[in-house]
Scaffold this active site. Structure first.
Site, mmCIF file in Angstrom:
data_model
loop_
_atom_site.group_PDB
_atom_site.id
_atom_site.type_symbol
_atom_site.label_atom_id
_atom_site.label_comp_id
_atom_site.label_asym_id
_atom_site.label_seq_id
_atom_site.Cartn_x
_atom_site.Cartn_y
_atom_site.Cartn_z
ATOM 1 C CE1 TYR A 55 -3.474 -2.914 0.267
ATOM 2 C CE2 TYR A 55 -3.856 -2.367 2.257
ATOM 3 C CZ TYR A 55 -4.423 -2.915 0.957
ATOM 4 O OH TYR A 55 -4.959 -3.886 1.882
ATOM 5 C CB SER A 56 1.133 4.010 -0.105
ATOM 6 O OG SER A 56 -0.059 4.803 -0.494
#
Length: 357
Positions: A55-56
């Site tokens: 995630y990111s």
């Protein structure tokens, strides 16, 4: 907030799980605002937080680590491994080599000594599941993780993993994290029954069906294909495509149902998965504080049989009106070589076939 035991782990988790996919570069870039969202969720009784290394590109884990300082002991923390992290070979997948490195990277970003639930984000056909279960068991014994599970595995992969664990005397997957919403009910046919049969905890993702159940997209209304999820996958949202009309028609009927029972469409959407006996917790993934508050507001909503019957009429059980983003597709479908014989072997008869009297 209601709490349920996560499969056979003995760990009690809230019926809502805070998902943090929207924290960081792909969503809310304000770290302090994200920290406030985490704190608000904890203050409202949520004790379950889910993130992932990808995630990111790790930023979400770093934000969660900041948010849990001083509150770590009160939180059940889940993260995931599988997707590529950085350039070069052997930086993804479910191998012992990668998982051993990836868990250390996650522990560092999360600024914690242990992970409560470590999940294999997708299947990996290049790695024997025995290899994956073995290293995860070693991580439990080393105290780096408390339990482990899988995410978005098809029913046959879950069953095979349990079979291998039993045959090889290895620890088994304790949880599954599938996509599940009113518009994507395919997991009801096999994934949820298999998970329940094996005593697994289930935490579901995408209850708002990629935003279709947020109330943002309505039949006959404008759809901006240049921003948000619609910009990433316009074919899923373009109202000129007949399949999308079916989703929007279902949404209109669901809005009518929600109005009739005195709740919002998102509240109806989040309450629906929790009615299934296999589901332990529903992941809500707010990007803003307002979104968190609007989703948690409906935590006390109970859908009666009449409401669930009406949902079954709108979207029959086991039916997907759309395929959720990111669902794993097996090589048997994606690799043409596994679906097609060599040209010379495709005919039922012909050159080289034995004569039949």
């Amino acid at each position: 907030m209601r709490y349920r035991t996560l499969g056979g782990t003995g760990i009690e988790v809230s019926a809502h799980c805070l998902g943090t996919m929207m924290f960081g570069a792909v969503g809310n870039r304000d770290h302090e605002d994200c920290v406030r969202i985490v704190h608000a969720a904890l203050d409202q009784g949520i004790n379950f937080v889910d993130t992932a290394d990808m995630y990111s590109a790790g930023e979400s884990e770093e934000i969660v680590g900041k948010a849990l300082k001083g509150r770590r002991d009160d939180v059940v923390l889940a993260t995931k491994v599988h997707f590529r992290m950085g350039e070069g070979r052997n930086r993804s997948g479910n191998s012992r080599r990668w998982i051993t490195q990836a868990v250390e990277d996650s522990l560092r970003r999360l600024d914690t000594d242990w992970i409560d639930l470590y999940q294999v984000h997708r299947p990996d056909h290049t790695t024997d599941v025995e290899e994956t279960l073995s290293v995860l068991g070693d991580l439990v014994r080393a105290g780096k993780i408390r339990a482990f599970g899988c995410s978005t595995f098809p029913a046959e992969e879950i069953a095979e993993a349990h079979h291998v664990a039993e045959r090889r005397a290895l620890p088994r997957f304790r949880t599954e994290q599938p996509p599940y919403s009113i518009l994507a009910r395919g997991v009801e046919a096999a994934v949820l029954p298999v998970a329940r049969r094996h005593g697994m905890g289930v935490l579901t993702w995408s209850p708002l069906a990629s935003g279709f159940l947020s109330g943002r997209y309505r039949l006959g209304g404008p759809v901006d294909l240049s921003t948000g999820r619609a910009a990433l996958t316009p074919a899923r949202f373009d109202p000129a495509i007949p399949g999308n009309i079916a989703k929007l028609e279902a949404v209109e009927q669901l809005v009518e149902l929600a109005d009739g029972i005195g709740c919002t469409l998102p509240e109806l959407a989040v309450a629906f998965p929790l009615a299934h006996p296999a589901v332990t917790s529903v992941i809500i993934g707010p990007r803003t504080m307002d979104q968190l508050n609007s989703l948690v507001k409906g935590a006390g909503l109970v859908l009666d049989d009449a409401a669930l019957d009406r949902i079954d009429e709108i979207v029959p059980p086991g039916t997907n009106l759309y395929q959720p983003d990111g669902v794993w597709r097996p090589p048997a479908l994606t690799d043409t070589a596994q679906r097609r014989r060599a040209p010379q072997d495709r005919a039922a008869g012909g050159c080289g076939a034995p004569d039949v009297a």
